[in-house]
Design a protein around this motif. Structure first.
Motif, PDB file in Angstrom:
ATOM      1  N   PHE A 141       0.803  -1.222   0.000  1.00  0.00           N
ATOM      2  CA  PHE A 141       0.000   0.000   0.000  1.00  0.00           C
ATOM      3  C   PHE A 141       0.836   1.271   0.000  1.00  0.00           C
ATOM      4  O   PHE A 141       0.659   2.167  -0.824  1.00  0.00           O
ATOM      5  CB  PHE A 141      -0.952   0.003   1.206  1.00  0.00           C
ATOM      6  N   PHE A 142       1.779   1.372   0.939  1.00  0.00           N
ATOM      7  CA  PHE A 142       2.544   2.604   1.070  1.00  0.00           C
ATOM      8  C   PHE A 142       3.409   2.881  -0.161  1.00  0.00           C
ATOM      9  O   PHE A 142       3.799   4.019  -0.408  1.00  0.00           O
ATOM     10  CB  PHE A 142       3.419   2.554   2.338  1.00  0.00           C
ATOM     11  N   ASP A 143       3.714   1.842  -0.932  1.00  0.00           N
ATOM     12  CA  ASP A 143       4.530   2.015  -2.138  1.00  0.00           C
ATOM     13  C   ASP A 143       3.697   2.325  -3.372  1.00  0.00           C
ATOM     14  O   ASP A 143       4.247   2.659  -4.419  1.00  0.00           O
ATOM     15  CB  ASP A 143       5.355   0.745  -2.407  1.00  0.00           C
ATOM     16  N   ARG A 144       2.365   2.207  -3.256  1.00  0.00           N
ATOM     17  CA  ARG A 144       1.520   2.320  -4.448  1.00  0.00           C
ATOM     18  C   ARG A 144       0.579   3.522  -4.444  1.00  0.00           C
ATOM     19  O   ARG A 144      -0.205   3.687  -5.387  1.00  0.00           O
ATOM     20  CB  ARG A 144       0.684   1.042  -4.602  1.00  0.00           C
ATOM     21  N   MET A 238     -16.211  -9.410  -0.838  1.00  0.00           N
ATOM     22  CA  MET A 238     -14.813  -9.489  -1.274  1.00  0.00           C
ATOM     23  C   MET A 238     -14.676  -9.038  -2.729  1.00  0.00           C
ATOM     24  O   MET A 238     -13.799  -8.243  -3.076  1.00  0.00           O
ATOM     25  CB  MET A 238     -14.299 -10.921  -1.101  1.00  0.00           C
ATOM     26  N   GLU A 239     -15.562  -9.544  -3.585  1.00  0.00           N
ATOM     27  CA  GLU A 239     -15.494  -9.220  -5.011  1.00  0.00           C
ATOM     28  C   GLU A 239     -15.762  -7.740  -5.271  1.00  0.00           C
ATOM     29  O   GLU A 239     -15.007  -7.076  -5.992  1.00  0.00           O
ATOM     30  CB  GLU A 239     -16.519 -10.079  -5.762  1.00  0.00           C
ATOM     31  N   LYS A 240     -16.822  -7.200  -4.679  1.00  0.00           N
ATOM     32  CA  LYS A 240     -17.230  -5.821  -4.946  1.00  0.00           C
ATOM     33  C   LYS A 240     -16.237  -4.801  -4.377  1.00  0.00           C
ATOM     34  O   LYS A 240     -15.914  -3.806  -5.037  1.00  0.00           O
ATOM     35  CB  LYS A 240     -18.626  -5.568  -4.363  1.00  0.00           C
ATOM     36  N   ILE A 241     -15.760  -5.031  -3.167  1.00  0.00           N
ATOM     37  CA  ILE A 241     -14.849  -4.061  -2.547  1.00  0.00           C
ATOM     38  C   ILE A 241     -13.467  -4.113  -3.202  1.00  0.00           C
ATOM     39  O   ILE A 241     -12.809  -3.087  -3.360  1.00  0.00           O
ATOM     40  CB  ILE A 241     -14.760  -4.299  -1.026  1.00  0.00           C
ATOM     41  N   THR A 242     -13.047  -5.298  -3.611  1.00  0.00           N
ATOM     42  CA  THR A 242     -11.780  -5.412  -4.344  1.00  0.00           C
ATOM     43  C   THR A 242     -11.855  -4.607  -5.642  1.00  0.00           C
ATOM     44  O   THR A 242     -10.920  -3.874  -6.001  1.00  0.00           O
ATOM     45  CB  THR A 242     -11.466  -6.892  -4.654  1.00  0.00           C
ATOM     46  N   GLU A 243     -12.987  -4.724  -6.333  1.00  0.00           N
ATOM     47  CA  GLU A 243     -13.183  -3.979  -7.579  1.00  0.00           C
ATOM     48  C   GLU A 243     -13.131  -2.476  -7.328  1.00  0.00           C
ATOM     49  O   GLU A 243     -12.504  -1.718  -8.075  1.00  0.00           O
ATOM     50  CB  GLU A 243     -14.534  -4.366  -8.192  1.00  0.00           C
ATOM     51  N   TYR A 244     -13.765  -2.021  -6.237  1.00  0.00           N
ATOM     52  CA  TYR A 244     -13.772  -0.590  -5.903  1.00  0.00           C
ATOM     53  C   TYR A 244     -12.357  -0.086  -5.603  1.00  0.00           C
ATOM     54  O   TYR A 244     -11.939   0.965  -6.095  1.00  0.00           O
ATOM     55  CB  TYR A 244     -14.680  -0.340  -4.693  1.00  0.00           C
ATOM     56  N   GLU A 248     -11.258   2.542  -8.351  1.00  0.00           N
ATOM     57  CA  GLU A 248     -11.468   3.911  -7.877  1.00  0.00           C
ATOM     58  C   GLU A 248     -10.267   4.483  -7.124  1.00  0.00           C
ATOM     59  O   GLU A 248      -9.945   5.652  -7.272  1.00  0.00           O
ATOM     60  CB  GLU A 248     -12.715   3.976  -6.990  1.00  0.00           C
ATOM     61  N   LEU A 249      -9.640   3.664  -6.306  1.00  0.00           N
ATOM     62  CA  LEU A 249      -8.516   4.162  -5.505  1.00  0.00           C
ATOM     63  C   LEU A 249      -7.164   3.924  -6.164  1.00  0.00           C
ATOM     64  O   LEU A 249      -6.145   4.400  -5.667  1.00  0.00           O
ATOM     65  CB  LEU A 249      -8.535   3.503  -4.113  1.00  0.00           C
ATOM     66  N   LYS A 250      -7.166   3.170  -7.260  1.00  0.00           N
ATOM     67  CA  LYS A 250      -5.927   2.882  -8.000  1.00  0.00           C
ATOM     68  C   LYS A 250      -4.905   2.146  -7.133  1.00  0.00           C
ATOM     69  O   LYS A 250      -3.696   2.321  -7.270  1.00  0.00           O
ATOM     70  CB  LYS A 250      -5.285   4.168  -8.555  1.00  0.00           C
ATOM     71  N   LEU A 251      -5.414   1.321  -6.213  1.00  0.00           N
ATOM     72  CA  LEU A 251      -4.556   0.495  -5.369  1.00  0.00           C
ATOM     73  C   LEU A 251      -4.751  -0.966  -5.775  1.00  0.00           C
ATOM     74  O   LEU A 251      -5.661  -1.283  -6.536  1.00  0.00           O
ATOM     75  CB  LEU A 251      -4.893   0.699  -3.889  1.00  0.00           C
ATOM     76  N   LYS A 252      -3.910  -1.831  -5.251  1.00  0.00           N
ATOM     77  CA  LYS A 252      -3.986  -3.248  -5.631  1.00  0.00           C
ATOM     78  C   LYS A 252      -4.256  -4.109  -4.403  1.00  0.00           C
ATOM     79  O   LYS A 252      -3.621  -3.939  -3.365  1.00  0.00           O
ATOM     80  CB  LYS A 252      -2.679  -3.682  -6.299  1.00  0.00           C
ATOM     81  N   VAL A 253      -5.199  -5.007  -4.528  1.00  0.00           N
ATOM     82  CA  VAL A 253      -5.509  -5.966  -3.468  1.00  0.00           C
ATOM     83  C   VAL A 253      -4.695  -7.229  -3.707  1.00  0.00           C
ATOM     84  O   VAL A 253      -4.675  -7.771  -4.815  1.00  0.00           O
ATOM     85  CB  VAL A 253      -7.008  -6.300  -3.442  1.00  0.00           C
ATOM     86  N   ASN A 254      -4.001  -7.670  -2.674  1.00  0.00           N
ATOM     87  CA  ASN A 254      -3.228  -8.908  -2.766  1.00  0.00           C
ATOM     88  C   ASN A 254      -4.191 -10.082  -2.600  1.00  0.00           C
ATOM     89  O   ASN A 254      -4.635 -10.399  -1.501  1.00  0.00           O
ATOM     90  CB  ASN A 254      -2.149  -8.934  -1.676  1.00  0.00           C
TER      91      ASN A 254
END
Length: 425
Positions: A141-144, A238-244, A248-254
């Protein structure tokens, strides 16, 4: 705004905080202890350079520390102490401006909020029957963190363009490694006083989204746990929030580390949960137990020539902090088992240090072991592990002997902390 940040009273408050945090110096070699004298000599010109927009932060010093469990490394960016001072001044002035808007379910890096509150809120959700947990892991997170998106968010509240420019300069300041500074185009390096606030500003959008969808959740920095009533609901969330998060936040979920769990399998800030007499109780996660055992083993190696008293001092320092953090868990038996492990390892080390049969028999005699047992066990070739578990050595190096050597232990610390809490509340 910038004038208020640079108000001498705010700077002095920031100086006290930086001094109390201590920490290593940055690439210029200046240490925290040198900061008061430097500020006294350079205050006027330093303030003018910042106010006129001439000030440029130095590159941060790259430091990599092992992640818990030995799985990879975490990158820290250590700012120079002068930059740390200014970042602290910005952070402590800016935090109250955002505090009123932050979510009630955000617990990390906020005054008056802590991990214990997050865990107890999770316990409340479980009591409501929300026993399926969506544990989201934001990959690096802090790197992205996207700089443009973050600056756009800040600009909605900060009208002073000089302050925005100053924050941007910190985001873009390089990372020094091997004598070369590389330009940073994304991310907020962990290790700076400003990064916790910026991380909360970035993830406040996630909090608001979860609230708007009516989810029960807790967030501590980039650790997010959402509590729902069924496994099917958990999969959908899990699916919907990962997509958001990713769109939207331009972050990546591991996706490897993110998971759907139940309370006894969960790991919320090092805690887990278990059922007892129909109620959900707070426990200690398996990973947390494994990590503290690894630390204890490192400090009690048989090959370490340090005497038992020296080892105990190091162990006690670990125990005090660990028990203080986990004091809200119901874990008396766990603490007793940990004490048993420590005493066993201390006895192994003591037996090895006695070395020769002659010295072992002498020490067993001093510690009150009967003569007919001294000769047999003093000359025994039994392994260290087995001899440490033998009743003779347990009688010789008993709990009282170790207590006199300075070992208070997990259970005693835990008992005092929990009893003290009961008296307080």
């Amino acid at each position: 705004m910038l004038e208020e940040i640079l108000d001498y009273r705010n700077i002095q408050k920031a100086l006290k905080q930086v001094m109390s945090n201590k920490g290593a110096g940055g690439i210029d070699g200046m240490e925290t202890g040198e900061l008061p004298e430097w500020l006294e000599s350079h205050w006027k010109e330093w303030k003018e350079s910042i106010g006129e927009g001439r000030y440029r932060p130095q590159a941060v010093r790259k430091v990599e520390i092992p992640k818990p469990g030995g799985k990879g490394k975490r990158m820290l960016g250590i700012p120079c102490v002068t930059d740390r001072l200014l970042q602290q001044a910005i952070s402590q002035w800016l935090s109250p401006q955002y505090e009123g808007e932050f979510s009630a379910w955000s617990y990390g890096f906020r005054e008056g909020r802590n991990a214990h509150q997050a865990v107890m809120e999770a316990q409340r959700y479980l009591e409501e029957g929300k026993e399926w947990i969506v544990e989201l892991d934001l990959d690096q997170f802090f790197d992205r963190v996207n700089h443009d998106k973050l600056m756009g968010t800040l600009a909605k509240r900060i009208a002073d363009k000089r302050t925005l420019k100053l924050i941007r300069s910190y985001l873009n300041s390089g990372i020094m490694e091997g004598g070369l500074a590389s330009v940073r185009t994304e991310g907020v390096p962990q290790g700076s006083p400003l990064s916790p606030l910026l991380s909360n500003i970035v993830l406040d959008a996630l909090d608001k989204e979860l609230e708007s969808r009516g989810h029960s959740f807790v967030r501590y920095a980039d650790d997010v746990s959402i509590y729902v009533g069924s496994e099917r609901s958990a999969g959908r969330v899990m699916e919907k929030i990962t997509e958001y998060i990713e769109k939207e936040l331009k972050l990546k979920v591991n996706r490897t580390k993110s998971r759907i769990s139940q309370p006894d399998q969960s790991n919320l800030l090092g805690f887990s949960f278990f059922r007892r007499t129909g109620k959900w109780e707070i426990g200690i996660a398996t990973k947390s137990l494994r990590r503290v055992k690894e630390k204890i083993k490192k400090e009690t190696q048989r090959k370490d020539p340090a005497r038992a008293g020296e080892k105990i001092k190091k162990i006690e320092a670990i125990i005090v902090g660990w028990v203080n953090y986990f004091r809200i868990a119901r874990a008396r038996r766990t603490m007793q088992r940990l004490d048993g492990m420590v005493r066993h390892r201390l006895r192994m080390g003591i037996w090895k240090q006695w070395k020769t049969p002659k010295n072992r028999m002498l020490n067993l005699r001093k510690l009150g072991i009967p003569s007919h047992k001294i000769y047999r066990w003093g000359k025994s070739s039994t392994s260290y592990c087995r001899i440490a578990n033998n009743q003779v050595l347990k009688m010789a190096v008993n709990n009282e002997v170790l207590r006199k050597a300075g070992y208070m232990g997990f259970y005693q610390q835990y008992y005092w902390k929990t009893e003290h809490q009961i008296k307080l509340f």
